[in-house]
Design a protein around this motif. Structure first.
Motif, PDB file in Angstrom:
ATOM      1  N   GLY A   1       0.779  -1.240   0.000  1.00 50.75           N
ATOM      2  CA  GLY A   1       0.000   0.000   0.000  1.00 50.75           C
ATOM      3  C   GLY A   1       0.804   1.279   0.000  1.00 50.75           C
ATOM      4  O   GLY A   1       0.219   2.377  -0.067  1.00 50.75           O
TER       5      GLY A   1
ATOM      6  N   GLU B   1       0.570   3.290  -3.429  1.00 49.57           N
ATOM      7  CA  GLU B   1      -0.743   3.927  -3.573  1.00 49.57           C
ATOM      8  C   GLU B   1      -0.890   5.114  -2.616  1.00 49.57           C
ATOM      9  O   GLU B   1      -1.468   6.145  -2.972  1.00 49.57           O
ATOM     10  CB  GLU B   1      -1.850   2.910  -3.322  1.00 49.57           C
ATOM     11  CG  GLU B   1      -3.251   3.495  -3.500  1.00 49.57           C
ATOM     12  CD  GLU B   1      -4.354   2.480  -3.213  1.00 49.57           C
ATOM     13  OE1 GLU B   1      -5.508   2.921  -2.992  1.00 49.57           O
ATOM     14  OE2 GLU B   1      -4.074   1.263  -3.194  1.00 49.57           O
TER      15      GLU B   1
ATOM     16  N   ARG C   1      -7.146  -4.822  -6.537  1.00 47.29           N
ATOM     17  CA  ARG C   1      -7.250  -3.479  -5.974  1.00 47.29           C
ATOM     18  C   ARG C   1      -8.029  -2.552  -6.900  1.00 47.29           C
ATOM     19  O   ARG C   1      -8.819  -1.723  -6.440  1.00 47.29           O
ATOM     20  CB  ARG C   1      -5.847  -2.911  -5.716  1.00 47.29           C
ATOM     21  CG  ARG C   1      -5.841  -1.557  -5.033  1.00 47.29           C
ATOM     22  CD  ARG C   1      -6.553  -1.608  -3.708  1.00 47.29           C
ATOM     23  NE  ARG C   1      -6.549  -0.317  -3.032  1.00 47.29           N
ATOM     24  CZ  ARG C   1      -7.518   0.101  -2.212  1.00 47.29           C
ATOM     25  NH1 ARG C   1      -8.576  -0.684  -1.969  1.00 47.29           N
ATOM     26  NH2 ARG C   1      -7.436   1.280  -1.635  1.00 47.29           N
TER      27      ARG C   1
END
Length: 334
Positions: A47, A50, A131
């Motif tokens: 993550g 992102e 995702r």
């Protein structure tokens, strides 16, 4: 010099040497499509990418001449600028688009939401597909799938538009990549590609410092090779499926601020250190040398940001000839 200061200097040098050694020893060298998929799976799962780069895992557009702009807004602006440059804003709602190397779907969602296109996003990373699906609201005309851009699973002439941002450096055979992009376009369809490119070394070979810099840019992010703007344009033309000429542009200056802006995100958003902890901090810092090398390469002309637009020929003769040549023994071809 005090003893404590000596210890501090020695300790700092040791940490620096360990960091440099780790940077080179843990390079993500391209070995196959599996290494690319694995790299993006890991970047998606933790993550961090992102969090700092948002839903668009590509550079931003800062205008011409470049001006100060929010990092995430510049990325969204890039998509709209690419749409306008490619003439896609003149296409009707319902236009079918294949987004090759869609990442977690940022561009695909804009194309569907703001332009009414029917978008299929493909990536080699299963975690990116997962995702992308999570981030896409119900009712948006977008679908995502795992697919290999070197051997697309779609039939010939499937899409009105083929779109790709910064996927080319991961492709081991640029000629095959070019052929696949053109193959799945419908006659009269439009290809629009944005990519990182190397200077054309046929005109000016890489010098003593450019070679090791380029080696790191390839090895650190699972890139087998960069094409040049001129070289990839020639490969598109060589497919025999292009109507007229391939249109190219150099967006290096428009995108150049992205590299330092991406580093600044780690400073401007310290909450990331709390969110991802020490391991996240180490992972983030590890990317800084490559980002700086990218800034050096694009700033000095070693690399260029290339834009490509091609129209699929309306005639099916070329494709028929190509298929005939492939299926006919070479001894009988005149």
């Amino acid at each position: 010099m005090s003893t404590s200061l000596v210890y501090f200097v020695i300790g700092s040098l040791i940490v620096l040497l360990i960091g440099i050694a780790a940077y080179f020893l843990t390079a993500r060298k391209y070995q196959s499509s599996a290494t690319v998929a694995n790299s993006y799976d890991l970047w998606t799962l933790d993550g961090i990418l992102e969090f700092y780069w948002g839903e668009h895992i590509h550079l931003g557009h800062y205008g011409s001449p470049p001006r100060r702009k929010d990092f995430l807004a510049a990325k969204s602006d890039f998509v709209h600028e690419m749409v306008k440059w490619g003439g896609l804003d003149k296409l009707p709602p319902g236009t079918t688009v294949l987004d090759v190397g869609c990442g977690i779907g940022g561009s695909s969602r804009i194309l569907a939401r703001d332009y009414g296109f029917a978008v299929t996003g493909i990536t080699i990373s299963p975690q990116q597909v997962k995702r992308a699906q999570e981030l896409t609201p119900d009712g948006l005309n977008v679908q995502f799938a795992v697919d290999d851009a070197m051997a697309l699973s779609f039939p010939d002439a499937s899409f009105d538009v083929v779109w790709s941002i910064e996927a080319g450096p991961h492709m081991p055979d640029k000629a095959v990549f070019a052929r696949e992009l053109m193959r799945v376009l419908k006659p009269g369809g439009i290809l629009v590609v944005a990519d990182w490119n190397q200077r054309d070394d046929r005109q000016k070979p890489l010098n003593f410092w450019e070679k090791p810099v380029m080696r790191q840019l390839l090895d650190q992010w699972s890139h087998p090779a960069f094409s040049s703007i001129e070289g990839f344009s020639e490969l598109l033309t060589a497919t025999g499926l292009v109507e007229g000429e391939v249109i190219t542009a150099d967006w290096t200056q428009e995108t150049l601020p992205s590299w330092l802006d991406s580093i600044w995100q780690g400073i401007a958003r310290p909450e990331g250190l709390v969110r991802f902890g020490l391991s996240g901090f180490v992972k983030s810092v590890r990317e800084v040398p490559t980002l700086l090398l990218m800034r050096l390469a694009f700033g000095t002309g070693l690399c260029r940001f290339g834009m490509f637009r091609a129209v699929r020929t309306n005639s099916r003769t070329e494709l028929m000839d190509r298929n005939f040549a492939k299926e006919t023994p070479s001894s009988s071809v005149r």
